[in-house]
Design an enzyme around this catalytic site. Sequence first.
Site, mmCIF file in Angstrom:
data_model
loop_
_atom_site.group_PDB
_atom_site.id
_atom_site.type_symbol
_atom_site.label_atom_id
_atom_site.label_comp_id
_atom_site.label_asym_id
_atom_site.label_seq_id
_atom_site.Cartn_x
_atom_site.Cartn_y
_atom_site.Cartn_z
ATOM 1 N N ASN A 18 79.045 11.051 -6.292
ATOM 2 C CA ASN A 18 78.567 11.255 -5.039
ATOM 3 C C ASN A 18 77.557 12.636 -5.382
ATOM 4 O O ASN A 18 77.931 13.679 -5.489
ATOM 5 C CB ASN A 18 79.714 11.699 -4.103
ATOM 6 C CG ASN A 18 79.263 12.297 -2.628
ATOM 7 O OD1 ASN A 18 78.074 12.068 -2.483
ATOM 8 N ND2 ASN A 18 80.257 12.681 -1.907
ATOM 9 N N ARG A 64 77.634 6.628 -3.977
ATOM 10 C CA ARG A 64 77.567 6.809 -2.895
ATOM 11 C C ARG A 64 75.921 6.922 -2.705
ATOM 12 O O ARG A 64 75.055 7.648 -3.245
ATOM 13 C CB ARG A 64 77.752 8.135 -2.220
ATOM 14 C CG ARG A 64 77.548 8.686 -0.870
ATOM 15 C CD ARG A 64 77.929 9.887 -0.471
ATOM 16 N NE ARG A 64 77.806 9.620 1.123
ATOM 17 C CZ ARG A 64 78.279 10.724 1.828
ATOM 18 N NH1 ARG A 64 78.944 11.684 1.182
ATOM 19 N NH2 ARG A 64 77.939 10.847 3.129
ATOM 20 N N HIS A 75 77.098 8.335 7.766
ATOM 21 C CA HIS A 75 78.298 8.549 7.646
ATOM 22 C C HIS A 75 79.302 7.275 7.521
ATOM 23 O O HIS A 75 80.368 7.448 7.925
ATOM 24 C CB HIS A 75 78.840 9.485 8.703
ATOM 25 C CG HIS A 75 78.465 11.064 8.395
ATOM 26 N ND1 HIS A 75 77.684 11.721 9.381
ATOM 27 C CD2 HIS A 75 78.050 11.721 7.237
ATOM 28 C CE1 HIS A 75 77.132 12.807 8.879
ATOM 29 N NE2 HIS A 75 77.706 12.949 7.598
ATOM 30 N N ARG A 131 71.002 21.245 9.607
ATOM 31 C CA ARG A 131 69.891 20.292 10.138
ATOM 32 C C ARG A 131 69.756 20.327 11.763
ATOM 33 O O ARG A 131 70.737 20.700 12.365
ATOM 34 C CB ARG A 131 70.392 18.844 9.897
ATOM 35 C CG ARG A 131 70.129 18.463 8.255
ATOM 36 C CD ARG A 131 70.436 17.106 8.079
ATOM 37 N NE ARG A 131 71.768 17.259 6.987
ATOM 38 C CZ ARG A 131 72.433 16.059 6.954
ATOM 39 N NH1 ARG A 131 72.399 15.118 7.372
ATOM 40 N NH2 ARG A 131 73.411 16.340 5.892
ATOM 41 N N GLU A 184 85.802 9.420 1.761
ATOM 42 C CA GLU A 184 84.511 8.644 1.542
ATOM 43 C C GLU A 184 84.595 8.062 -0.048
ATOM 44 O O GLU A 184 84.175 7.047 -0.308
ATOM 45 C CB GLU A 184 83.194 9.477 1.812
ATOM 46 C CG GLU A 184 83.088 9.769 3.178
ATOM 47 C CD GLU A 184 82.164 10.986 3.248
ATOM 48 O OE1 GLU A 184 82.604 12.137 3.231
ATOM 49 O OE2 GLU A 184 81.031 10.887 3.866
#
Length: 407
Positions: free
Chosen positions: A12, A103, A191, A251, A389
């Site tokens: 990742n 990922r 996501h 963000r 994840e």
Amino acid sequence: MSATHPVILVVNAGSSSVKVSVYTVPEAAHDNADINPVLSAHGQIESIGVAPRLRASMADGHVVADESFPVAQVADHDAAFRLIRLVLSVGLRDNPPVAIGHRVVHGGSDFAQAVRIDDDVISRLEALIPLAPLHQPHNLTAIRAVRKAAPDLLQVACFDTAFHAGHDMLAQLIALPYEYYERGIRRYGFHGLSYEYIARRLGQVAPDVAAGRVIVAHLGNGASLCAMRDGRSVESTMGLTALDGMPMGTRCGSIDPGAVLWLAQQGMTADAIQTMLYGASGLKGLSGVSSDMRALLASEEPRARLAVDFYAYRAAQEIGKLAVTLGGLDTLVFTAGIGANSPPVRARICAHLTDLFGISLDNAANNDNSQRVSSDASRVPVLVLPTDEEGMIALSTARILRESGKL
Ligand code: ADP
């Protein structure tokens, strides 16, 4: 690490960190049995190019490395990745990985599921860099580094967009001239690895809930929400890029496009605007204190409180919006760093949802981060489920290995 079970590495690569997890894959009882990869070790380098720090530990918590490095030694993602491999290779010497799952943030409209990586896949992913400028280049750096070091090793790309691939046209449109939709300028959602994991987990812990109308709030450094029906994504608050939707750590989330025009008209370059929207906005920009929710909750600064209040207000608004898509709401699920660990943030979001949805929390359960945090009187149950994840990437990679007869 087991010397007999196949090993999968999960990579990742984020904007300033690289995380590598080692999974072993126990033999499945039969061909159609579910595969359950087991985490055996984890390594990560944070603050690449600023103050690189390597940490690696076994799944039982035993620390095998914890060291800071001079910037020159870990100046970029390539160097970070090499270093982690070196540390983990001590344990992998007798049992090298059979595959690496990556990922990858943006799969565009080409990839609706995890895919085996080849040159064609790499060039398609390169074309998507402008749509995920902070993540996609680093994802690709890790892929190229492995290809160079071990050209025959099977690599799999697992996408944050893929779980949302079946969205209805109405959930994909952006009201620019239609030709832009045809050129791929559409809402994708992100996501997805987290949401796919939660959908799977809900199916295990509460199958009746999984079959209903569920909104999942993934609140980490990045934050989005997903509307699911029958375990499938039908809408996301993120769109063409991972900037859209609710405000995040750094963000901005959805803003009036006129604000972007205004910034450009003031003479800011596209790069400067990008840096501000991705890195200096959201909680950090509003508070002037930090992007980190824990720091904001602990701060006495009025603007820190304002930033958290705005965050909660916007998250609740997005829940209302997603409930329209679903035609109601049966269950609300919180996950990721803030969602799974922050009782005050959950409480502030849910306070906005009392009148509309009859949601009320059980304070003790909420403070304990229990699996069910709503009160018995709550019209809509509210759950807390930690996400995974990386486990989802390991599973998708193992499935591709099995399909190709390598497991
Ligand atoms: P990423 O998106 O980088 O994977 P995480 O899911 O780890 O991020 O979420 C990071 C966020 O979670 C940070 O804002 C951090 O402050 C917040 N967080 C983690 N633990 C807690 C906690 N106990 N209380 C409040 N916020 C928390």
